[in-house]
Design a protein around this motif. Sequence first.
Motif, PDB file in Angstrom:
ATOM      1  N   GLY A 238       0.806  -1.221   0.000  1.00 57.58           N
ATOM      2  CA  GLY A 238       0.000   0.000   0.000  1.00 57.58           C
ATOM      3  C   GLY A 238       0.833   1.262   0.000  1.00 57.58           C
ATOM      4  O   GLY A 238       0.326   2.349  -0.286  1.00 57.58           O
ATOM      5  N   GLY A 239       2.115   1.113   0.307  1.00 56.30           N
ATOM      6  CA  GLY A 239       2.977   2.283   0.428  1.00 56.30           C
ATOM      7  C   GLY A 239       3.213   3.001  -0.886  1.00 56.30           C
ATOM      8  O   GLY A 239       3.211   4.236  -0.940  1.00 56.30           O
ATOM      9  N   VAL A 240       3.405   2.246  -1.953  1.00 54.99           N
ATOM     10  CA  VAL A 240       3.651   2.873  -3.253  1.00 54.99           C
ATOM     11  C   VAL A 240       2.397   3.623  -3.695  1.00 54.99           C
ATOM     12  O   VAL A 240       2.462   4.752  -4.192  1.00 54.99           O
ATOM     13  CB  VAL A 240       4.064   1.829  -4.313  1.00 54.99           C
ATOM     14  CG1 VAL A 240       4.257   2.492  -5.667  1.00 54.99           C
ATOM     15  CG2 VAL A 240       5.333   1.107  -3.880  1.00 54.99           C
ATOM     16  N   MET A 241       1.250   2.990  -3.465  1.00 51.41           N
ATOM     17  CA  MET A 241      -0.016   3.640  -3.817  1.00 51.41           C
ATOM     18  C   MET A 241      -0.181   4.949  -3.052  1.00 51.41           C
ATOM     19  O   MET A 241      -0.481   5.990  -3.629  1.00 51.41           O
ATOM     20  CB  MET A 241      -1.175   2.678  -3.490  1.00 51.41           C
ATOM     21  CG  MET A 241      -2.543   3.221  -3.785  1.00 51.41           C
ATOM     22  SD  MET A 241      -2.753   3.667  -5.508  1.00 51.41           S
ATOM     23  CE  MET A 241      -2.791   2.052  -6.277  1.00 51.41           C
ATOM     24  N   GLU A 242       0.058   4.885  -1.741  1.00 53.53           N
ATOM     25  CA  GLU A 242      -0.106   6.086  -0.920  1.00 53.53           C
ATOM     26  C   GLU A 242       0.879   7.181  -1.346  1.00 53.53           C
ATOM     27  O   GLU A 242       0.512   8.349  -1.487  1.00 53.53           O
ATOM     28  CB  GLU A 242       0.104   5.744   0.569  1.00 53.53           C
ATOM     29  CG  GLU A 242      -0.052   6.958   1.476  1.00 53.53           C
ATOM     30  CD  GLU A 242      -0.219   6.597   2.956  1.00 53.53           C
ATOM     31  OE1 GLU A 242      -0.398   5.405   3.274  1.00 53.53           O
ATOM     32  OE2 GLU A 242      -0.175   7.533   3.778  1.00 53.53           O
ATOM     33  N   ALA A 243       2.115   6.777  -1.600  1.00 59.76           N
ATOM     34  CA  ALA A 243       3.135   7.736  -2.024  1.00 59.76           C
ATOM     35  C   ALA A 243       2.730   8.392  -3.342  1.00 59.76           C
ATOM     36  O   ALA A 243       2.849   9.609  -3.521  1.00 59.76           O
ATOM     37  CB  ALA A 243       4.481   7.030  -2.171  1.00 59.76           C
ATOM     38  N   ALA A 244       2.216   7.576  -4.259  1.00 63.42           N
ATOM     39  CA  ALA A 244       1.808   8.106  -5.563  1.00 63.42           C
ATOM     40  C   ALA A 244       0.628   9.055  -5.408  1.00 63.42           C
ATOM     41  O   ALA A 244       0.595  10.128  -6.020  1.00 63.42           O
ATOM     42  CB  ALA A 244       1.446   6.958  -6.507  1.00 63.42           C
ATOM     43  N   LEU A 245      -0.326   8.662  -4.562  1.00 64.76           N
ATOM     44  CA  LEU A 245      -1.508   9.511  -4.375  1.00 64.76           C
ATOM     45  C   LEU A 245      -1.130  10.862  -3.772  1.00 64.76           C
ATOM     46  O   LEU A 245      -1.683  11.892  -4.149  1.00 64.76           O
ATOM     47  CB  LEU A 245      -2.542   8.795  -3.497  1.00 64.76           C
ATOM     48  CG  LEU A 245      -3.264   7.611  -4.172  1.00 64.76           C
ATOM     49  CD1 LEU A 245      -4.061   6.810  -3.146  1.00 64.76           C
ATOM     50  CD2 LEU A 245      -4.190   8.095  -5.302  1.00 64.76           C
ATOM     51  N   ARG A 246      -0.161  10.836  -2.838  1.00 65.43           N
ATOM     52  CA  ARG A 246       0.273  12.098  -2.233  1.00 65.43           C
ATOM     53  C   ARG A 246       0.761  13.074  -3.319  1.00 65.43           C
ATOM     54  O   ARG A 246       0.461  14.265  -3.268  1.00 65.43           O
ATOM     55  CB  ARG A 246       1.423  11.861  -1.238  1.00 65.43           C
ATOM     56  CG  ARG A 246       0.978  11.196   0.057  1.00 65.43           C
ATOM     57  CD  ARG A 246       2.160  10.976   1.000  1.00 65.43           C
ATOM     58  NE  ARG A 246       1.769  10.176   2.162  1.00 65.43           N
ATOM     59  CZ  ARG A 246       2.616   9.782   3.113  1.00 65.43           C
ATOM     60  NH1 ARG A 246       3.904  10.113   3.044  1.00 65.43           N
ATOM     61  NH2 ARG A 246       2.194   9.068   4.129  1.00 65.43           N
ATOM     62  N   THR A 247       1.490  12.552  -4.290  1.00 70.47           N
ATOM     63  CA  THR A 247       2.031  13.421  -5.335  1.00 70.47           C
ATOM     64  C   THR A 247       0.981  13.748  -6.401  1.00 70.47           C
ATOM     65  O   THR A 247       0.802  14.905  -6.789  1.00 70.47           O
ATOM     66  CB  THR A 247       3.278  12.771  -5.964  1.00 70.47           C
ATOM     67  OG1 THR A 247       4.345  12.828  -5.008  1.00 70.47           O
ATOM     68  CG2 THR A 247       3.710  13.494  -7.231  1.00 70.47           C
ATOM     69  N   VAL A 248       0.255  12.712  -6.852  1.00 65.59           N
ATOM     70  CA  VAL A 248      -0.739  12.921  -7.908  1.00 65.59           C
ATOM     71  C   VAL A 248      -1.784  13.953  -7.456  1.00 65.59           C
ATOM     72  O   VAL A 248      -2.159  14.853  -8.216  1.00 65.59           O
ATOM     73  CB  VAL A 248      -1.411  11.572  -8.294  1.00 65.59           C
ATOM     74  CG1 VAL A 248      -2.650  11.802  -9.152  1.00 65.59           C
ATOM     75  CG2 VAL A 248      -0.412  10.680  -9.025  1.00 65.59           C
ATOM     76  N   ALA A 249      -2.227  13.846  -6.187  1.00 70.87           N
ATOM     77  CA  ALA A 249      -3.248  14.773  -5.686  1.00 70.87           C
ATOM     78  C   ALA A 249      -2.735  16.214  -5.692  1.00 70.87           C
ATOM     79  O   ALA A 249      -3.449  17.134  -6.101  1.00 70.87           O
ATOM     80  CB  ALA A 249      -3.678  14.370  -4.276  1.00 70.87           C
ATOM     81  N   ASP A 250      -1.485  16.398  -5.260  1.00 69.88           N
ATOM     82  CA  ASP A 250      -0.918  17.754  -5.265  1.00 69.88           C
ATOM     83  C   ASP A 250      -0.772  18.298  -6.679  1.00 69.88           C
ATOM     84  O   ASP A 250      -1.077  19.458  -6.950  1.00 69.88           O
ATOM     85  CB  ASP A 250       0.472  17.755  -4.586  1.00 69.88           C
ATOM     86  CG  ASP A 250       0.366  17.931  -3.074  1.00 69.88           C
ATOM     87  OD1 ASP A 250      -0.751  17.715  -2.547  1.00 69.88           O
ATOM     88  OD2 ASP A 250       1.379  18.275  -2.433  1.00 69.88           O
ATOM     89  N   VAL A 251      -0.312  17.434  -7.598  1.00 70.32           N
ATOM     90  CA  VAL A 251      -0.097  17.887  -8.975  1.00 70.32           C
ATOM     91  C   VAL A 251      -1.429  18.276  -9.613  1.00 70.32           C
ATOM     92  O   VAL A 251      -1.554  19.329 -10.231  1.00 70.32           O
ATOM     93  CB  VAL A 251       0.604  16.787  -9.817  1.00 70.32           C
ATOM     94  CG1 VAL A 251       0.609  17.149 -11.301  1.00 70.32           C
ATOM     95  CG2 VAL A 251       2.029  16.558  -9.319  1.00 70.32           C
ATOM     96  N   LEU A 252      -2.452  17.425  -9.427  1.00 73.29           N
ATOM     97  CA  LEU A 252      -3.728  17.692 -10.090  1.00 73.29           C
ATOM     98  C   LEU A 252      -4.466  18.889  -9.489  1.00 73.29           C
ATOM     99  O   LEU A 252      -5.123  19.636 -10.206  1.00 73.29           O
ATOM    100  CB  LEU A 252      -4.621  16.444 -10.050  1.00 73.29           C
ATOM    101  CG  LEU A 252      -4.179  15.304 -10.976  1.00 73.29           C
ATOM    102  CD1 LEU A 252      -5.106  14.110 -10.833  1.00 73.29           C
ATOM    103  CD2 LEU A 252      -4.135  15.753 -12.446  1.00 73.29           C
TER     104      LEU A 252
END
Lengths: 166, 581
Positions: B422-436
């Motif tokens: 779940g860590g990669v997903m969470e890490a990706a979401l943290r960045t994707v959410a900020d970018v979008l």
Amino acid sequence: MLKKISSLPFQGTPEQEAQLKEVIAKHKDDPGAVMPVLQEAQDIYGYLPLEVQQMIAEGLNVPVDEVYGVATFYSQFALSPKGKYNISVCLGTACYVKGSGDVLNRLSSELGIEAEECTMDGKFSLTACRCIGACGLAPVMTVNDDVYGRLVADDVPSILAKYKEA
Amino acid sequence: MEMLNIKINGKDYTVEKNTTILEACHQFGIKIPTLCYLKDINEIGACRMCLCEVKGARSLVAACVYPIDREGTEIFTNTPQIRENRKTTLELLLSNHDKKCLSCPRSDNCELQQLCLEYGVDETKFAGAETHYEEDHSTLHLVRNNNKCILCRRCVAACKEQFVGVIGANNRGFDTEIGCAFNKKLGDVSCVSCGQCTVVCPTGALVENDNTAEVFKALADPTKHVVVHTAPSIRATLGECFGMPIGTLVTGKMVTALRMLGFDKVFDTNFGADLTIMEEGTEFIQRVKEGGTLPMITSCSPGWVKFCEHYYPDLLPHLSTCKSPQQMQGAMIKSYYAEKAGIDPHDIVVVSVMPCVAKKFEITRDDQGRDGMQDNDISITTRELAKMIKTAGIQFTALEDSDFDPVMAIGSGAGTIFGATGGVMEAALRTVADVLTGEDLKQIDYNEVRGTDGIKEATYEVAGMNVKVAVASGLKNAAVILDKIRAGEADYQFVEIMCCPGGCVNGGGQPIQPGHVRNFVDLKALRAKALYQDDLGLPYRKSHDNPEIKAIYEEYLGEPGSHKAHELLHTSYVARKKNFV
């Protein structure tokens, strides 16, 4: 005893494959389907080569080693084909003390194969079996349904000759 | 819940009905010896080490599978008869065992050896026929030595649990051998190289391919600039090899130890993990915006990638083209760092310390590396690093802390949690959410994808868009998600898959805990907890906030997903055959 794995090329036909697929479909949802499917597959192909076991594993959705584990556990399953003439030499106690080991060795050298193997031309296969209940005739061997008793190793060439010509 | 009053060794206890004797005894502080038992995956009562006496039963019973179902059951665990039985079992096992403990990689950490010590066996009691097996060195990741195998079948169960099942018990009786079908070597079958078999093996029959000699050789070579980088999860597990409690964070000591071993630079693979998020996050946004193949599936786990190539080759277009953090880190060391430090990359030896044996295979893939150079030269496991530290006489627990070396010293909290499912997903979401959203979002804990469940699903609203995600760890669980995708029944946009159950904290290269620990302690959860704690305490918790990451894009790579980034940080996959290769 360790089973011999045949090195002969697989010669399955599309008809055999269709039959096997039918068998797999019939048993697919049964618990413990590997055993009955292996039995019927051996009836179709005469033995259980890699290609057949792989088809069974795929068809039943089990790991191929599970199929192989069962095939190597039970003595009824063969990994090497039977020839047109299957020669069984009895290595039961009575036959063995009367010299059936020598008969088996002679057959092996005449045919150029070990026990549990099949000749390249598919004509002869050699099996070492346990007591067949004909101890009075020891040492005994059978070629398909023909029984030969009170053998000595030197009887082997003339018996083989009959079938080589047939 | 029905409770039963029972007696164990004459003392009164109360247990829940149908608790096994093994579990009941554990509850009351009695350790029953086991060799084959692995909770939930190998409960076959085969090894006979756990035999106990139940008053009134015809014979001794296997504690691991015997449910206590009667009021007043009287159990004995330590009678002379039981001790004699267990001792004989061990002596029989040793009668067909090579007994070369002095040179065995598992000496000192072998469950068979430990029990022999406890029961005072005579290893020459039953001298008889011995089988001699050739060792299997056909793969890059592990070595099978059946001369040490006790046929407990734990590896078979672990392999089957991974939905791979390329090993099994073949033949019968004295001829029984664990191996692949048709006497194939491991390198000739569709083994995914996860190494779960090596962490469950109680003896030295299955061990990682030891590459420490190559590392020592490189360190001793004055012409080589030897650089090491350590994966996120190593800091949460290495301490176990030195007797520290499971889940102890040892980042600072680990860095000190690596410097003492003589590495010229000690980098943090968390940096590579952050880089992965930059690239993978960008790729995900592109796929969503441009109608690319969805769901996109993560590609950090080389065991998972190989599984997909063998068993689900039709789904390869779903895999992110991003290299794994190990490979990104290696590629950056041999390009960006080499240029900055003014060192010819051919003179650099990159050593990665990984929780994983599949990484040993990954570094040699021909779709990685460039200019005839591998991105990483040697990949060693947590266990091998511990061995090196011990060989060098470094007193690990007494070490002071120190910090990683720039220019790859900083990893964000997002990078750290890569080590848990779940860590990669969470890490990706943290960045994707900020970018979008274009914002610096404060709510960055994605609790739904945390935890050790095999499959987790969640839907997040990100910048007005619903993103449905799934997280699976362990290939059995991955297969559930993959079958859904294959059948067109999945509506996920983003899927994280980790090969090993629980993710890298439970990887095939991690410290080996014996059965009596594994069966009663949630290793995955304890180790993951350390990573989430690390995440909370770090100054940067989002990959794109990492100043070294910002610098590398500004100075070197340009934008995430740029041509240069693609050249260095992305890869391709190849369909492979199933079963026999």
